[in-house]
Design a protein around this motif. Sequence first.
Motif, PDB file in Angstrom:
ATOM      1  N   ASN A   1      -6.760  26.379   4.678  1.00 24.93           N
ATOM      2  CA  ASN A   1      -6.243  25.556   3.591  1.00 24.93           C
ATOM      3  C   ASN A   1      -6.329  26.351   2.286  1.00 24.93           C
ATOM      4  OD1 ASN A   1      -5.689  23.628   1.627  1.00 24.93           O
ATOM      5  ND2 ASN A   1      -6.788  22.016   2.702  1.00 24.93           N
ATOM      6  N   PRO A   2      -5.193  26.582   1.608  1.00 23.10           N
ATOM      7  CA  PRO A   2      -5.234  27.377   0.368  1.00 23.10           C
ATOM      8  C   PRO A   2      -6.124  26.775  -0.715  1.00 23.10           C
ATOM      9  CG  PRO A   2      -2.975  27.121   1.162  1.00 23.10           C
ATOM     10  CD  PRO A   2      -3.829  26.206   1.980  1.00 23.10           C
ATOM     11  N   SER A   3      -6.333  25.452  -0.678  1.00 23.38           N
ATOM     12  CA  SER A   3      -7.160  24.824  -1.705  1.00 23.38           C
ATOM     13  C   SER A   3      -8.624  25.252  -1.607  1.00 23.38           C
ATOM     14  CB  SER A   3      -7.067  23.298  -1.611  1.00 23.38           C
ATOM     15  OG  SER A   3      -7.612  22.833  -0.392  1.00 23.38           O
ATOM     16  N   GLY A   4      -9.032  25.810  -0.464  1.00 22.89           N
ATOM     17  CA  GLY A   4     -10.403  26.268  -0.296  1.00 22.89           C
ATOM     18  C   GLY A   4     -10.586  27.744  -0.576  1.00 22.89           C
ATOM     19  N   ILE A   5      -9.553  28.394  -1.107  1.00 24.36           N
ATOM     20  CA  ILE A   5      -9.597  29.827  -1.373  1.00 24.36           C
ATOM     21  C   ILE A   5      -9.505  30.059  -2.880  1.00 24.36           C
ATOM     22  CG2 ILE A   5      -8.458  32.040  -0.983  1.00 24.36           C
ATOM     23  CD1 ILE A   5      -7.408  30.909   1.650  1.00 24.36           C
ATOM     24  N   ALA A   6     -10.423  30.854  -3.410  1.00 17.69           N
ATOM     25  CA  ALA A   6     -10.443  31.156  -4.842  1.00 17.69           C
ATOM     26  C   ALA A   6     -10.129  32.637  -5.050  1.00 17.69           C
ATOM     27  CB  ALA A   6     -11.800  30.824  -5.445  1.00 17.69           C
ATOM     28  N   VAL A   7      -9.279  32.923  -6.038  1.00 13.98           N
ATOM     29  CA  VAL A   7      -8.910  34.301  -6.371  1.00 13.98           C
ATOM     30  C   VAL A   7      -9.425  34.622  -7.768  1.00 13.98           C
ATOM     31  CG1 VAL A   7      -7.018  35.932  -6.689  1.00 13.98           C
ATOM     32  CG2 VAL A   7      -6.842  34.157  -4.932  1.00 13.98           C
ATOM     33  N   ASN A   8     -10.277  35.627  -7.848  1.00 19.28           N
ATOM     34  CA  ASN A   8     -10.792  36.111  -9.131  1.00 19.28           C
ATOM     35  C   ASN A   8     -10.043  37.391  -9.467  1.00 19.28           C
ATOM     36  OD1 ASN A   8     -12.260  37.248 -11.278  1.00 19.28           O
ATOM     37  ND2 ASN A   8     -14.175  36.334 -10.563  1.00 19.28           N
ATOM     38  N   ARG A   9      -9.054  37.274 -10.317  1.00 17.99           N
ATOM     39  CA  ARG A   9      -8.226  38.441 -10.624  1.00 17.99           C
ATOM     40  C   ARG A   9      -8.998  39.485 -11.413  1.00 17.99           C
ATOM     41  NH1 ARG A   9      -2.012  36.909 -11.189  1.00 17.99           N
ATOM     42  NH2 ARG A   9      -1.936  35.030  -9.927  1.00 17.99           N
TER      43      ARG A   9
ATOM     44  N   VAL B   1     -11.204  37.872  -3.475  1.00 18.29           N
ATOM     45  CA  VAL B   1     -10.724  36.629  -2.873  1.00 18.29           C
ATOM     46  C   VAL B   1     -11.888  36.027  -2.103  1.00 18.29           C
ATOM     47  CG1 VAL B   1      -9.083  35.561  -1.289  1.00 18.29           C
ATOM     48  CG2 VAL B   1      -8.374  37.507  -2.690  1.00 18.29           C
ATOM     49  N   THR B   2     -12.242  34.788  -2.429  1.00 17.82           N
ATOM     50  CA  THR B   2     -13.411  34.145  -1.825  1.00 17.82           C
ATOM     51  C   THR B   2     -12.988  32.874  -1.103  1.00 17.82           C
ATOM     52  OG1 THR B   2     -14.781  34.953  -3.638  1.00 17.82           O
ATOM     53  CG2 THR B   2     -15.711  33.227  -2.254  1.00 17.82           C
ATOM     54  N   VAL B   3     -13.437  32.723   0.137  1.00 19.54           N
ATOM     55  CA  VAL B   3     -13.209  31.491   0.891  1.00 19.54           C
ATOM     56  C   VAL B   3     -14.364  30.550   0.571  1.00 19.54           C
ATOM     57  CG1 VAL B   3     -12.910  30.444   3.153  1.00 19.54           C
ATOM     58  CG2 VAL B   3     -11.992  32.734   2.714  1.00 19.54           C
ATOM     59  N   GLN B   4     -14.100  29.543  -0.227  1.00 18.62           N
ATOM     60  CA  GLN B   4     -15.140  28.603  -0.632  1.00 18.62           C
ATOM     61  C   GLN B   4     -15.300  27.469   0.377  1.00 18.62           C
ATOM     62  OE1 GLN B   4     -13.686  27.500  -4.551  1.00 18.62           O
ATOM     63  NE2 GLN B   4     -14.890  29.125  -5.532  1.00 18.62           N
TER      64      GLN B   4
END
Length: 260
Positions: free
Chosen positions: A12-20, A25-28
């Motif tokens: 689910n993309p909503s559980g993935i955070a991208v720190n540019r 890329v972190t799977v939360q």
Amino acid sequence: MKIVVGMKAVLNPSGIAVNRRAGQVTVQREEVLMDPAAKHALEAALRLKDALGAEVIALAVGAERAEDVLCEALGIGADQAIGVRDAALSRADAGVIARALARAVDHIGRVALVLVGARALDTGDGQVGPRLAEALGWPLLSRALQLEVNGTTLRIVTQRGREYIAQEADLPAVVTIPRGSHPPRYAHAGRLLQAYREGRVTYWGVADLGLDAAGLAPVVQVRGAVVPPERELGVRLTGTAEEVAAKLASQLYERLGLRR
């Protein structure tokens, strides 16, 4: 008539955070979903089942987490669910997945139609359908919005720009289904529980399909990943139309290093 639907599990993309800024890329939250295009392909198959009495077989290659997706497919209405999983598939690219799907289709036998999603949600990859058609030696019809089977002939409607085009091919064939084309139905709770409790998913390994080392060799080599840089704040231009046009031209000259 047997219809095979290619299934794919995605996060689910909503559980993935991208720190540019950090380039990470972190799977939360690891929540597995059925790929939206694959779910629409399943709905297209079920509509043919309702109309023709076809047998629908959900087929997934690869990740262990595909079990949830296959059980969901059974809950939605698929008659069978088959997973191809093996340690040898850990580095599989689109070509390997297509070859494994082709061997599985041959192993099932007497398949008239294969439906797959036109483009994957996680990778944006749209190669599996064309590669699968090539591996099977079957015609490929792309991005079908409507499907109709008349005897041994398949007719689809697809869209090119603003035009709708009807295409026909002899069965067996491979068809790609775009996201948004066939709004899916919900899973039946009883069938979903039955799929989990009774272990209705059948699993095959690469040895069952006769795949050798050459067939499992990926073509794509992942050498790294780059996170896009942070977005810059925009500039708002104000004034009359002539003033805004002059300011815009000045900004473009400055940013692109052009000479006036």
